[in-house]
Enzyme design. Structure first.
Site, mmCIF file in Angstrom:
data_model
loop_
_atom_site.group_PDB
_atom_site.id
_atom_site.type_symbol
_atom_site.label_atom_id
_atom_site.label_comp_id
_atom_site.label_asym_id
_atom_site.label_seq_id
_atom_site.Cartn_x
_atom_site.Cartn_y
_atom_site.Cartn_z
ATOM 1 N N LYS A 38 0.854 -1.204 0.000
ATOM 2 C CA LYS A 38 0.000 0.000 0.000
ATOM 3 C C LYS A 38 0.874 1.231 0.000
ATOM 4 C CE LYS A 38 -4.025 2.041 0.418
ATOM 5 N NZ LYS A 38 -3.703 2.833 -0.779
ATOM 6 N N LYS A 49 5.283 2.018 -2.907
ATOM 7 C CA LYS A 49 5.256 3.420 -3.332
ATOM 8 C C LYS A 49 5.561 3.484 -4.813
ATOM 9 C CE LYS A 49 4.566 7.455 -1.339
ATOM 10 N NZ LYS A 49 3.738 7.768 -0.170
ATOM 11 N N THR A 61 -5.438 12.632 6.881
ATOM 12 C CA THR A 61 -4.036 12.725 7.300
ATOM 13 C C THR A 61 -3.905 13.763 8.404
ATOM 14 O OG1 THR A 61 -3.345 12.094 5.099
ATOM 15 C CG2 THR A 61 -1.685 13.176 6.477
HETATM 16 P P1 NAD Z 1 0.812 18.972 -1.523
HETATM 17 O O1 NAD Z 1 1.512 18.959 -2.812
HETATM 18 O O2 NAD Z 1 -0.659 19.190 -1.480
HETATM 19 O O3 NAD Z 1 1.455 20.078 -0.546
HETATM 20 C C1 NAD Z 1 2.810 20.256 -0.346
HETATM 21 C C2 NAD Z 1 3.021 21.703 0.080
HETATM 22 O O4 NAD Z 1 4.391 21.885 0.435
HETATM 23 C C3 NAD Z 1 2.726 22.702 -1.036
HETATM 24 O O5 NAD Z 1 2.056 23.803 -0.473
HETATM 25 C C4 NAD Z 1 4.118 23.112 -1.520
HETATM 26 O O6 NAD Z 1 4.147 24.412 -2.089
HETATM 27 C C5 NAD Z 1 4.863 23.060 -0.197
HETATM 28 N N1 NAD Z 1 6.317 22.977 -0.319
HETATM 29 C C6 NAD Z 1 7.083 22.296 -1.208
HETATM 30 N N2 NAD Z 1 8.386 22.520 -0.959
HETATM 31 C C7 NAD Z 1 8.446 23.352 0.102
HETATM 32 C C8 NAD Z 1 9.500 23.950 0.832
HETATM 33 N N3 NAD Z 1 10.771 23.729 0.532
HETATM 34 N N4 NAD Z 1 9.177 24.749 1.883
HETATM 35 C C9 NAD Z 1 7.891 24.983 2.221
HETATM 36 N N5 NAD Z 1 6.858 24.437 1.565
HETATM 37 C C10 NAD Z 1 7.130 23.650 0.524
HETATM 38 O O7 NAD Z 1 1.193 17.598 -0.823
HETATM 39 P P2 NAD Z 1 0.553 16.922 0.457
HETATM 40 O O8 NAD Z 1 -0.380 15.856 0.010
HETATM 41 O O9 NAD Z 1 0.054 17.963 1.407
HETATM 42 O O10 NAD Z 1 1.833 16.182 1.036
HETATM 43 C C11 NAD Z 1 2.795 16.860 1.811
HETATM 44 C C12 NAD Z 1 3.623 15.837 2.547
HETATM 45 O O11 NAD Z 1 2.774 15.054 3.363
HETATM 46 C C13 NAD Z 1 4.401 14.841 1.646
HETATM 47 O O12 NAD Z 1 5.592 14.482 2.293
HETATM 48 C C14 NAD Z 1 3.472 13.641 1.618
HETATM 49 O O13 NAD Z 1 4.175 12.447 1.324
HETATM 50 C C15 NAD Z 1 2.968 13.681 3.039
HETATM 51 N N6 NAD Z 1 1.738 12.945 3.244
HETATM 52 C C16 NAD Z 1 0.577 13.391 2.671
HETATM 53 C C17 NAD Z 1 -0.565 12.652 2.866
HETATM 54 C C18 NAD Z 1 -1.896 13.122 2.308
HETATM 55 O O14 NAD Z 1 -2.906 12.456 2.583
HETATM 56 N N7 NAD Z 1 -1.953 14.220 1.589
HETATM 57 C C19 NAD Z 1 -0.548 11.474 3.636
HETATM 58 C C20 NAD Z 1 0.658 11.086 4.231
HETATM 59 C C21 NAD Z 1 1.786 11.834 4.018
#
Ligand code: NAD
Length: 423
Positions: free
Chosen positions: A66, A102, A186
């Site tokens: 997953k 992944k 999340t």
């Molecule tokens: P997303 O693309 O919606 O958001 C990411 C955000 O981070 C964006 O606003 C982007 O502009 C910002 N960003 C990128 N580089 C940056 C930096 N250097 N400094 C500050 N901000 C920066 O993605 P997401 O779904 O919110 O995921 C974010 C993280 O959370 C990832 O590591 C992802 O693997 C993890 N995650 C997300 C989920 C989920 O359900 N969305 C679940 C588990 C883990």
């Protein structure tokens, strides 16, 4: 150093603290299957482009593989391997019957038209269709992948197998079999853990200052949920930079402003909309400055390796909570531990997402759908029990919460390996 080496360090550290069976450690240090594919896509201008894609299946001892699919120009095999191993660990931290996988495609999706993005996604499905399936390997969204992309995925896979197989991915739109509650799961899972910490430490939301790096799906929603609980959200950033407001700001207004002005840092002048307190002011900050802002809770919700050996000794938060995967390097972990800064690790704090993805799998299999309230109510005890198990192991072994989370997970996976007679 590849991100996967960081993961191996984390696994090895926990294994040595708990005295993990060395053969189990060997299994957990080597992904079971690595798939690399070339995806031909006809571009809008008639040219043919080849994109590189990956799917890594780290382990299925606890259940089907997953894990999400990432579309990003910096995706590489080391990153995908690391993310897949973290999924194995995460699913067993929260005790759900899933393993870890992944996927990723090396692409900046913002440079593609909608049609090109759809053809790329369908091409990726054709390339990996043999190794995925509702009881085999179930992808999901990750950075830059959306519920629309998951709908294309399930549609293409269903055509490939010749019947409706929407359970092949989670994170779909509600119309196509998604789970209610998934879009906030999340962040909500993290907030359930924060509620426990707040209760234990006597934190009063109105006096608790929160800074959030990354204002996307995970970070934007956590800001809204914590804002509703009365926390002072004083800082936020996205990839272009951030803002800090001395008396906090209204997260709903910042989300709206980000849509209008495309990035958080352009919102520092929208004072009347963002802040409710007299005498308040907001300033634009760089991402480095944001991370080093004095606050009570720093939530990392962007990408990997954000807190590292170069800035860990300048972090001024009382504790860090990781919504992103892998935002703190192992070296930074050590510095933070020595400075007494608690880190609530990704494999626990952001596990609400994969837990509600599992709920989506259950609903798809039964063809029976739950309300958002039901899904979030089922998530609550899973997050609270997992927090208690991790905290219990941190006390038992006198180790960090990350080490304790890995110990909790590796013990459960070792039990599964034994139960199944694999070793
Ligand atoms: P997303 O693309 O919606 O958001 C990411 C955000 O981070 C964006 O606003 C982007 O502009 C910002 N960003 C990128 N580089 C940056 C930096 N250097 N400094 C500050 N901000 C920066 O993605 P997401 O779904 O919110 O995921 C974010 C993280 O959370 C990832 O590591 C992802 O693997 C993890 N995650 C997300 C989920 C989920 O359900 N969305 C679940 C588990 C883990």
């Amino acid at each position: 150093m590849s991100l996967f080496e960081n993961t191996l360090k984390q696994i090895n550290k926990a294994a040595s603290i708990m005295g993990l069976d060395k053969d189990v450690l060997t299994l957990m240090s080597n992904p079971q299957r690595i798939v690399e594919v070339s995806i031909p896509v006809k571009m809008d201008d008639g040219s043919l482009r080849i994109f590189q894609g990956f799917r890594v299946q780290h382990s299925n001892y606890a259940g089907p593989y997953k894990g999400g699919i990432r579309y990003h120009q910096d995706v590489d095999m080391g990153e995908v391997k690391a993310l897949s191993a973290w999924m194995s660990i995460k699913c067993s931290v929260v005790g759900i019957p899933l393993g870890g996988g992944k996927g990723g495609i090396v692409v900046n999706p913002k440079e593609l038209s909608v049609g090109e993005l759809e053809r790329l996604t369908r091409g990726y499905v054709k390339a990996i269709a043999d190794v995925v399936g509702p009881t085999k390997d179930v992808p999901a969204p990750d950075v830059n992948t959306t519920s629309q992309i998951m709908d294309w995925f399930s549609d293409e896979y269903s055509k490939y197998v010749g019947h409706d197989a929407k359970g092949v991915v989670t994170g779909k739109t509600l119309e196509n079999g998604g789970s209610k509650g998934r879009s906030i799961a999340t962040a909500q899972g993290g907030v359930y853990v924060l509620d426990e910490i707040a209760r234990e430490q006597g934190l009063v939301p109105a006096n608790t200052r929160v800074v959030i790096q990354g204002f996307g799906n995970a970070g934007g929603v956590v800001a809204q949920l914590l804002g509703k609980k009365g926390y002072q959200i004083i800082g936020a950033s996205d990839s272009q930079g951030g803002i800090v407001c001395n008396h906090g700001f209204n997260p709903d207004a910042l989300l709206q402003c980000k849509v209008e002005k495309t990035t958080v840092k352009n919102c520092h002048l929208d004072m009347e909309k963002l802040v409710q307190t007299e005498g308040a002011s907001c300033k634009m900050v760089s991402n480095e400055e944001l991370l080093e802002t004095e606050c009570d809770i720093l939530i990392l919700a962007a990408l990997e390796n954000q807190v590292h050996v170069g800035n860990a000794d300048r972090i001024k938060a009382k504790f860090i909570a990781e919504l992103a995967n892998g935002p703190t390097t192992p070296e930074a972990d050590e510095i933070l531990a020595n400075r007494g800064i608690m880190v609530v690790p990704d494999v626990l704090f952001n596990a609400g997402g994969v837990t509600v993805s599992w709920f989506e799998m259950l609903q798809n299999a039964e063809n029976k759908y739950w309300s958002e309230e039901e899904a979030l109510q089922k998530l609550l005890p899973i997050m609270v029990d997992s927090w208690k198990a991790v905290k219990g192991n941190a006390e038992k072994y006198g180790c960090t919460l990350r080490e304790a989370a890995y110990i909790t997970s590796l013990q459960r996976i070792a039990d599964k390996i034994k139960e199944k007679g694999i070793l």
